[in-house]
Design a protein around this motif. Structure first.
Motif: not given
Length: 124
Positions: A12-30
């Motif tokens: 579980e992370v804090t969404a860096p922007a609005n995201v939809s299921s299946g989106d690539i999420v980048a949080v720092g190096g994760l």
């Protein structure tokens, strides 16, 4: 083992922007794939392992299996362009130009963008 916290394949992370299921999420190096929708700054679960059919830069042919795949920092799409982007995995199926999606194996839950970062991370 008394210090085990979790398996880490979904975190579980804090969404860096609005995201939809299946989106690539980048949080720092994760790097991970959103398991659901979330508004910016809301909590979202991301899957850090597995094989995914991801939206890609349409005007690219991914001609070889094993081709390094990145997250385009400006569009959020999967791309074969390394410059300025974070590694997310490798291509598993040849795709044509144009094509809207590609099959990607996430190869690591984080991305180090330079040899200096690698050296810093491993303490060498």
């Amino acid at each position: 083992m008394k210090n085990f916290v979790q398996t880490g394949d979904i975190v579980e992370v804090t969404a860096p922007a609005n995201v939809s299921s299946g989106d690539i999420v980048a949080v720092g190096g994760l790097i991970g794939i959103a398991t659901g929708d979330a508004l910016s700054s809301a909590r979202v679960n991301v899957k850090t392992t597995g094989v995914f059919e991801l939206a890609k830069t349409s005007a690219q042919a991914w001609a070889t299996v094993g081709l390094a795949i990145y997250r385009d920092n400006s569009t959020g799409l999967a791309t074969s362009v390394a410059a300025g982007n974070k590694l997310i995995g490798v291509n598993l199926a040849v795709t044509a130009n144009p094509s809207a999606s590609g099959t990607v194996l996430l190869t690591q839950p984080f991305s180090l963008s330079s040899s200096a970062q690698v050296t810093a991370e491993i303490g060498a």
